[in-house]
Design an enzyme around this catalytic site. Structure first.
Site, PDB file in Angstrom:
ATOM      1  N   ASN A  91      20.414  34.920  75.305  1.00  0.00           N
ATOM      2  CA  ASN A  91      19.264  35.993  75.252  1.00  0.00           C
ATOM      3  C   ASN A  91      19.370  36.626  74.281  1.00  0.00           C
ATOM      4  O   ASN A  91      18.424  36.458  73.444  1.00  0.00           O
ATOM      5  CB  ASN A  91      19.151  37.157  76.148  1.00  0.00           C
ATOM      6  CG  ASN A  91      18.226  38.361  76.052  1.00  0.00           C
ATOM      7  OD1 ASN A  91      16.516  37.715  76.244  1.00  0.00           O
ATOM      8  ND2 ASN A  91      18.333  39.195  75.803  1.00  0.00           N
ATOM      9  N   TYR A 160      13.172  31.802  61.851  1.00  0.00           N
ATOM     10  CA  TYR A 160      12.613  31.994  63.472  1.00  0.00           C
ATOM     11  C   TYR A 160      12.729  30.848  64.259  1.00  0.00           C
ATOM     12  O   TYR A 160      12.580  30.606  65.290  1.00  0.00           O
ATOM     13  CB  TYR A 160      12.133  33.138  63.775  1.00  0.00           C
ATOM     14  CG  TYR A 160      12.373  33.890  65.420  1.00  0.00           C
ATOM     15  CD1 TYR A 160      12.660  34.284  65.881  1.00  0.00           C
ATOM     16  CD2 TYR A 160      10.863  33.447  66.135  1.00  0.00           C
ATOM     17  CE1 TYR A 160      13.104  35.086  66.594  1.00  0.00           C
ATOM     18  CE2 TYR A 160      10.885  33.907  66.962  1.00  0.00           C
ATOM     19  CZ  TYR A 160      11.812  34.528  67.676  1.00  0.00           C
ATOM     20  OH  TYR A 160      11.603  34.510  69.021  1.00  0.00           O
ATOM     21  N   LYS A 164      15.031  28.592  67.218  1.00  0.00           N
ATOM     22  CA  LYS A 164      14.188  28.565  68.309  1.00  0.00           C
ATOM     23  C   LYS A 164      14.059  27.006  68.482  1.00  0.00           C
ATOM     24  O   LYS A 164      14.045  26.426  69.866  1.00  0.00           O
ATOM     25  CB  LYS A 164      12.912  29.437  68.472  1.00  0.00           C
ATOM     26  CG  LYS A 164      13.113  30.851  68.492  1.00  0.00           C
ATOM     27  CD  LYS A 164      14.598  31.439  69.824  1.00  0.00           C
ATOM     28  CE  LYS A 164      14.611  32.581  69.435  1.00  0.00           C
ATOM     29  NZ  LYS A 164      15.540  33.652  70.774  1.00  0.00           N
TER      30      LYS A 164
END
Ligand code: NAP
Length: 256
Positions: A91, A160, A164
């Site tokens: 996470n 980012y 992801k």
């Protein structure tokens, strides 16, 4: 009442805050023993206190997921002192919203930092716990994003989005390879969730919040607790035939 995660030992990275803390608390409520890991050891210890107050069992370690050797060391300590883990939630993550055309040094720093934590960190931690997860026929849950599929229409960094996309690719590759060992590997794609990660941007950029909500059929931002349910499902036997999947918990962002 029995919990969905009785007899499980779960590690959650970045669980001193936000989504990770909500998942850690949710797992403990379902009977799992939890190990909270965070770069900020004090915040991980706070998560442990919250779990203990509600009658659960938890431990914490300081861990920067960028440090591969330290990941191995923490994994070994956990196995020795607590036991072999059966659930891993990757996470820990950061975001910075510099466009690729921003000031060059900022773009370079963002690329290095975001990929080091959001992608290489997932590799480091998963690799460190691999033997334990194979031994327990465990479950891996990676926190991905809407940006595992698209670059959102609000200020956001290419680093980012790249990280992801990588998390989703890694999830699928591991699901394909580890299925024969009984290890299931899935991802969760949160939408716009109110956490410290985006506190500053929410305070200073109401347009961003509006753009997100206009693309969210459920008409609200998410809460960290909105991610705990899917994370419990993916860690539990309820999802026994689910691997290589991503559950979008985004209020429907991708359908409009
Ligand atoms: P958050 O509240 O900032 O929590 C992230 C936690 O990770 C913090 O405790 C942070 O510690 C920790 N962390 C940062 N760098 C670390 C490192 N190198 N090693 C270990 N821990 C580290 O953010 P969040 O919103 O809950 O984010 C959790 C995950 O959800 C991230 O992967 C994020 O990309 C993803 N996500 C969030 C949203 C959203 O809208 N919030 C949407 C999609 C996906 P410090 O606070 O001390 O830095």
């Amino acid at each position: 009442m029995t919990g969905l995660l009785d007899r499980h030992l779960a590690v959650v990275t970045g669980s001193g805050s936000g989504i990770g803390r909500a998942i850690a608390l949710g797992y403990a409520k379902q009977g799992a023993q939890v190990v909270a890991l965070d770069i900020d050891g004090d915040s991980a210890a706070e998560t442990v206190k919250a779990i203990s107050r509600s009658g659960g069992k938890a431990h914490s370690f300081t861990l920067d997921v960028r440090e591969r050797d330290r990941c191995r060391d923490v994994a070994a300590q956990i196995e020795l002192k607590i036991g072999q883990i059966s659930i891993l939630v990757n996470n820990a993550g950061i975001n910075r919203r510099n466009a690729f055309t921003a000031e060059p040094q900022a773009v370079i720093t963002d690329w290095q930092d975001i990929l080091a934590i959001n992608l290489n960190g997932v590799f480091n931690v998963t690799h460190a716990f691999l033997a334990q997860l194979r031994a327990t026929k465990g479950r891996i849950i990676n926190i991905a994003s809407i940006q595992s599929f698209m670059h959102v229409r609000t200020p956001n960094s290419p680093a980012y989005t790249t990280s992801k996309h990588g998390v989703l690719g890694f999830t699928r590759a591991l699901a394909a390879e580890l299925g024969k060992d009984g290890v299931r590997v899935n991802a969760i794609g949160p939408g716009f969730i109110e956490t410290p990660l985006n506190e500053k941007v929410r305070a200073t950029n109401p347009d961003l919040v509006r753009i997100f909500l206009e693309h969210t059929p459920l008409g609200r931002a998410g809460k960290p607790e909105d991610i705990a349910g899917p994370a419990i499902f993916l860690a539990s036997d309820l999802s026994g035939f689910v691997t290589g999947s991503i559950i979008m918990a985004d209020g429907g962002y991708r359908v409009v």
